[in-house]
Design a protein around this motif. Structure first.
Motif, PDB file in Angstrom:
ATOM      1  N   LYS A 136     -11.484  35.008  16.861  1.00 58.74           N
ATOM      2  CA  LYS A 136     -12.758  34.277  16.772  1.00 58.74           C
ATOM      3  C   LYS A 136     -13.390  34.467  15.398  1.00 58.74           C
ATOM      4  N   THR A 137     -13.364  35.710  14.914  1.00 61.39           N
ATOM      5  CA  THR A 137     -13.924  36.014  13.596  1.00 61.39           C
ATOM      6  C   THR A 137     -13.187  35.247  12.507  1.00 61.39           C
ATOM      7  N   HIS A 138     -11.863  35.212  12.614  1.00 63.51           N
ATOM      8  CA  HIS A 138     -11.035  34.500  11.640  1.00 63.51           C
ATOM      9  C   HIS A 138     -11.415  33.026  11.581  1.00 63.51           C
ATOM     10  N   SER A 139     -11.604  32.412  12.729  1.00 63.85           N
ATOM     11  CA  SER A 139     -11.963  30.990  12.784  1.00 63.85           C
ATOM     12  C   SER A 139     -13.326  30.730  12.154  1.00 63.85           C
ATOM     13  N   ILE A 140     -14.285  31.605  12.456  1.00 67.47           N
ATOM     14  CA  ILE A 140     -15.632  31.461  11.882  1.00 67.47           C
ATOM     15  C   ILE A 140     -15.592  31.599  10.370  1.00 67.47           C
ATOM     16  N   LEU A 141     -14.824  32.574   9.879  1.00 63.01           N
ATOM     17  CA  LEU A 141     -14.735  32.796   8.435  1.00 63.01           C
ATOM     18  C   LEU A 141     -14.041  31.638   7.722  1.00 63.01           C
ATOM     19  N   VAL A 142     -13.049  31.026   8.383  1.00 58.88           N
ATOM     20  CA  VAL A 142     -12.383  29.855   7.808  1.00 58.88           C
ATOM     21  C   VAL A 142     -13.383  28.723   7.625  1.00 58.88           C
ATOM     22  N   ASN A 143     -14.180  28.468   8.653  1.00 61.57           N
ATOM     23  CA  ASN A 143     -15.204  27.425   8.558  1.00 61.57           C
ATOM     24  C   ASN A 143     -16.206  27.733   7.448  1.00 61.57           C
ATOM     25  N   ALA A 144     -16.594  28.998   7.356  1.00 65.71           N
ATOM     26  CA  ALA A 144     -17.586  29.409   6.357  1.00 65.71           C
ATOM     27  C   ALA A 144     -17.063  29.217   4.938  1.00 65.71           C
ATOM     28  N   ILE A 145     -15.836  29.658   4.686  1.00 66.14           N
ATOM     29  CA  ILE A 145     -15.310  29.565   3.316  1.00 66.14           C
ATOM     30  C   ILE A 145     -15.003  28.110   2.950  1.00 66.14           C
ATOM     31  N   THR A 146     -14.649  27.279   3.943  1.00 67.87           N
ATOM     32  CA  THR A 146     -14.402  25.863   3.668  1.00 67.87           C
ATOM     33  C   THR A 146     -15.688  25.167   3.244  1.00 67.87           C
ATOM     34  N   ILE A 147     -16.759  25.423   3.983  1.00 71.08           N
ATOM     35  CA  ILE A 147     -18.059  24.838   3.637  1.00 71.08           C
ATOM     36  C   ILE A 147     -18.538  25.334   2.275  1.00 71.08           C
ATOM     37  N   LEU A 148     -18.397  26.636   2.031  1.00 75.19           N
ATOM     38  CA  LEU A 148     -18.838  27.206   0.751  1.00 75.19           C
ATOM     39  C   LEU A 148     -18.014  26.650  -0.402  1.00 75.19           C
ATOM     40  N   LEU A 149     -16.731  26.438  -0.166  1.00 74.62           N
ATOM     41  CA  LEU A 149     -15.860  25.886  -1.198  1.00 74.62           C
ATOM     42  C   LEU A 149     -16.282  24.464  -1.558  1.00 74.62           C
ATOM     43  N   ILE A 150     -16.605  23.681  -0.556  1.00 75.08           N
ATOM     44  CA  ILE A 150     -17.067  22.310  -0.794  1.00 75.08           C
ATOM     45  C   ILE A 150     -18.351  22.313  -1.631  1.00 75.08           C
ATOM     46  N   LEU A 151     -19.308  23.150  -1.235  1.00 78.06           N
ATOM     47  CA  LEU A 151     -20.580  23.234  -1.961  1.00 78.06           C
ATOM     48  C   LEU A 151     -20.357  23.741  -3.390  1.00 78.06           C
ATOM     49  N   HIS A 152     -19.438  24.678  -3.539  1.00 77.62           N
ATOM     50  CA  HIS A 152     -19.137  25.255  -4.849  1.00 77.62           C
ATOM     51  C   HIS A 152     -18.591  24.194  -5.804  1.00 77.62           C
ATOM     52  N   ILE A 153     -17.673  23.374  -5.310  1.00 79.53           N
ATOM     53  CA  ILE A 153     -17.079  22.329  -6.147  1.00 79.53           C
ATOM     54  C   ILE A 153     -18.106  21.252  -6.472  1.00 79.53           C
ATOM     55  N   LEU A 154     -18.912  20.885  -5.481  1.00 75.71           N
ATOM     56  CA  LEU A 154     -19.949  19.877  -5.717  1.00 75.71           C
ATOM     57  C   LEU A 154     -20.985  20.380  -6.724  1.00 75.71           C
ATOM     58  N   ALA A 155     -21.301  21.675  -6.656  1.00 76.85           N
ATOM     59  CA  ALA A 155     -22.250  22.252  -7.614  1.00 76.85           C
ATOM     60  C   ALA A 155     -21.665  22.218  -9.026  1.00 76.85           C
TER      61      ALA A 155
END
Length: 234
Positions: A136-155
């Protein structure tokens, strides 16, 4: 113009490639029904995760002590604060994500191999509850890093196309034209669409196939042929 060192740029690029490969392979694995293909993908996924841990630890030894590019000192306080929080969060995720996969694998009763060269030490013994929690933790962290990666590239795209500063250029070894940076932005949009599609159309993982794949891989690693083992859900 002061910029990041070549070492920072190279390790940043390697980390980015590894993250994309891990996210893509993680999503892809959920739809695999062929056991042999699943075994191969699991092995590569875990090995890439170990490599990400190594690269991240190396980066941590240098990145916070390295000199900041000239442009970075000209950003406003809010931008600097957001950038610092983002950086710390990224490094937390870059370590905790593969570590949670390591724990999940060990708790399911299997070793983590580094490209077949050697097995990593076991962090946990077989434990169903620990495995489920790590999963469960792994899945949550995958979602978190994917969202952060998107925001990072857009920034980064915002800095390049709107602010017209050198923030994005400072992270590449060679100077590139706008076409290259448009490609980076397009990749972020594609990643966003892929992630959204995955969330909206998410289906139940074929656990029986995953169990069989893990059992077969475990047997092969220990030279046990087709001898059956107790099923363990991953």
């Amino acid at each position: 113009m002061n910029t990041h060192s070549k070492f920072i740029k190279v390790t940043h690029a390697i980390s980015a490639i590894l993250i994309f490969l891990l996210i893509a392979s993680g999503f892809y694995m959920q739809g695999i029904d062929n056991i042999d293909n699943m075994i191969a993908m699991y092995d590569w996924h875990k090995s890439l995760g170990v490599l990400l841990i190594i690269i991240t630890l190396i980066r941590l030894m240098f990145v916070f002590r390295s000199a900041k590019p000239t442009d970075a000192t000209e950003h406003g306080r809010v931008e600097v604060l957001i950038a610092t929080i983002t950086k710390v969060t990224f490094y937390f995720l870059l370590l905790s994500l593969p570590l949670s996969g390591w724990v999940m694998t060990n708790a399911a009763g299997f070793d983590v191999s580094f490209f077949g060269l050697f097995d990593l030490p076991k962090l946990f013994v077989d434990n169903e509850l620990t495995m489920q929690l790590a999963s469960k933790t792994h899945s949550i962290l995958v979602n978190a890093i994917t969202i952060l990666l998107i925001l990072h590239i857009l920034a980064a795209a915002k800095h390049h196309f709107m602010d017209r500063d050198n923030t994005l250029r400072n992270m590449f070894l060679v100077n590139a034209g706008n076409a290259f940076y448009y490609l980076i932005l397009s990749s972020a949009i594609m990643l966003l669409l892929t992630f959204s599609w995955h969330i909206l159309t998410k289906k139940e993982v074929n656990h029986q196939t995953h169990e069989s794949a893990h059992e077969q891989a475990h047997s092969q690693e220990h030279g046990m042929g087709d001898k059956p083992h107790d099923s363990l859900t991953h």
